[in-house]
Design a protein around this motif. Structure first.
Motif, PDB file in Angstrom:
ATOM      1  N   ARG A  44       0.827  -1.207   0.000  1.00  0.00           N
ATOM      2  CA  ARG A  44       0.000   0.000   0.000  1.00  0.00           C
ATOM      3  C   ARG A  44       0.863   1.258   0.000  1.00  0.00           C
ATOM      4  O   ARG A  44       0.468   2.289  -0.560  1.00  0.00           O
ATOM      5  CB  ARG A  44      -0.960  -0.003   1.182  1.00  0.00           C
ATOM      6  N   ASP A  45       2.052   1.182   0.640  1.00  0.00           N
ATOM      7  CA  ASP A  45       2.935   2.345   0.654  1.00  0.00           C
ATOM      8  C   ASP A  45       3.548   2.574  -0.728  1.00  0.00           C
ATOM      9  O   ASP A  45       3.698   3.722  -1.166  1.00  0.00           O
ATOM     10  CB  ASP A  45       4.044   2.157   1.695  1.00  0.00           C
ATOM     11  N   ALA A  47       2.107   1.703  -3.538  1.00  0.00           N
ATOM     12  CA  ALA A  47       1.001   2.195  -4.364  1.00  0.00           C
ATOM     13  C   ALA A  47       0.750   3.674  -4.100  1.00  0.00           C
ATOM     14  O   ALA A  47       0.543   4.465  -5.032  1.00  0.00           O
ATOM     15  CB  ALA A  47      -0.264   1.384  -4.074  1.00  0.00           C
ATOM     16  N   ASP A  48       0.794   4.070  -2.833  1.00  0.00           N
ATOM     17  CA  ASP A  48       0.571   5.466  -2.473  1.00  0.00           C
ATOM     18  C   ASP A  48       1.639   6.353  -3.098  1.00  0.00           C
ATOM     19  O   ASP A  48       1.342   7.430  -3.638  1.00  0.00           O
ATOM     20  CB  ASP A  48       0.585   5.597  -0.953  1.00  0.00           C
ATOM     21  N   PRO A 105      -4.505   4.029  -1.941  1.00  0.00           N
ATOM     22  CA  PRO A 105      -4.860   3.482  -0.627  1.00  0.00           C
ATOM     23  C   PRO A 105      -5.675   4.471   0.206  1.00  0.00           C
ATOM     24  O   PRO A 105      -5.382   5.673   0.220  1.00  0.00           O
ATOM     25  CB  PRO A 105      -3.502   3.210   0.024  1.00  0.00           C
ATOM     26  N   SER A 106      -6.688   3.986   0.873  1.00  0.00           N
ATOM     27  CA  SER A 106      -7.508   4.829   1.734  1.00  0.00           C
ATOM     28  C   SER A 106      -6.654   5.381   2.868  1.00  0.00           C
ATOM     29  O   SER A 106      -6.018   4.624   3.603  1.00  0.00           O
ATOM     30  CB  SER A 106      -8.671   4.016   2.304  1.00  0.00           C
ATOM     31  N   THR A 107      -6.620   6.709   2.977  1.00  0.00           N
ATOM     32  CA  THR A 107      -5.757   7.361   3.955  1.00  0.00           C
ATOM     33  C   THR A 107      -6.464   8.582   4.522  1.00  0.00           C
ATOM     34  O   THR A 107      -7.055   9.359   3.763  1.00  0.00           O
ATOM     35  CB  THR A 107      -4.436   7.824   3.292  1.00  0.00           C
ATOM     36  N   GLN A 110      -7.208  12.849   2.906  1.00  0.00           N
ATOM     37  CA  GLN A 110      -6.978  12.805   1.464  1.00  0.00           C
ATOM     38  C   GLN A 110      -7.140  14.177   0.804  1.00  0.00           C
ATOM     39  O   GLN A 110      -6.373  14.547  -0.081  1.00  0.00           O
ATOM     40  CB  GLN A 110      -7.925  11.800   0.806  1.00  0.00           C
ATOM     41  N   ARG A 218      -2.071   5.745   8.043  1.00  0.00           N
ATOM     42  CA  ARG A 218      -2.696   4.459   7.727  1.00  0.00           C
ATOM     43  C   ARG A 218      -2.396   3.439   8.813  1.00  0.00           C
ATOM     44  O   ARG A 218      -3.275   2.659   9.212  1.00  0.00           O
ATOM     45  CB  ARG A 218      -2.194   3.939   6.365  1.00  0.00           C
TER      46      ARG A 218
END
Length: 221
Positions: A44-45, A47-48, A105-107, A110, A218
């Motif tokens: 996820r990191d 991807a972010d 990724p949901s963070t 945003q 996250r």
């Protein structure tokens, strides 16, 4: 130093200062950037990072494109045209990786992230279109040199998601050093060049800090 030793037999002060600046203050020195290269870096990191890098550098025209549109000399025109074409491939790689890693990724925060990156894009646009002779060139050269560390993150992401990406063909440090030799020498120009480079690296530093804060948010969630 990685860049300075490439050019140790030359006397151009602007190149020495630029190389040291990228080596000491560039993405290679960012702890969070380095953490993304570890085998256990969270997907996820990665991807972010890819999504946010694309928000900052995935647009056209970018820093190098704008500088190529207003070259200092014929020599700079040739190298910047080469760099702009190469960077178009990097943009395509970013876009391809964004598709491969899936949604952002949901963070928490945003909206604040999008506003911060929009402000960074504006800052880069101001550098790239500055009327201060040498400033757009400095920002472009710093981006070329600092991209190696960013590209390592892209390569790690591509390996994680199982896709092959084309190697970067941006100008090498040696080519960049030769260019700085050709155009440097005037104190006002050199100061503007180094200012543009410094400000580009400051935006990269801010981005890595933002990405690290997002990862912490996250994990806290």
């Amino acid at each position: 130093m990685v860049f300075a030793t490439t050019h140790s037999d030359r006397s151009n002060g602007a190149w020495t200062a630029l190389a040291a600046m990228v080596e000491n203050d560039g993405s290679r020195r960012e702890g969070y950037c380095a953490s993304l290269l570890r085998p256990d870096a969270p997907a996820r990191d990665l991807a972010d990072a890819v999504h946010c890098l694309c928000l900052l550098h995935g647009r056209q025209p970018g820093v190098i494109d704008s500088a190529a549109a207003r070259p200092v000399t014929d020599d700079t025109n040739a190298l910047l045209e080469k760099a702009a074409a190469a960077y178009a491939e990097e943009r395509a790689t970013l876009i391809r990786l964004v598709a491969a890693v899936g949604p952002l990724p949901s963070t928490p925060g945003q909206a604040e992230t999008e506003a911060a990156i929009a402000a960074q894009r504006h800052a880069l646009d101001m550098l790239a279109t500055s009327d201060r002779k040498g400033c757009p060139m400095g920002a472009s050269l710093a981006l070329m040199l600092d991209w190696a560390a960013i590209r390592a993150v892209l390569d790690a992401t591509a390996a994680r998601v199982g896709i092959e990406i084309t190697p970067s063909v941006l100008p090498t440090p040696a080519e960049t050093a030769t260019l700085v030799d050709a155009i440097g020498g005037s104190a006002p120009f050199d100061r503007a060049l180094l200012f543009g480079a410094q400000q580009l690296l400051a935006q990269h530093h801010a981005l890595w800090q933002l990405l690290e804060a997002r990862a912490e948010a996250r994990n806290a969630g």
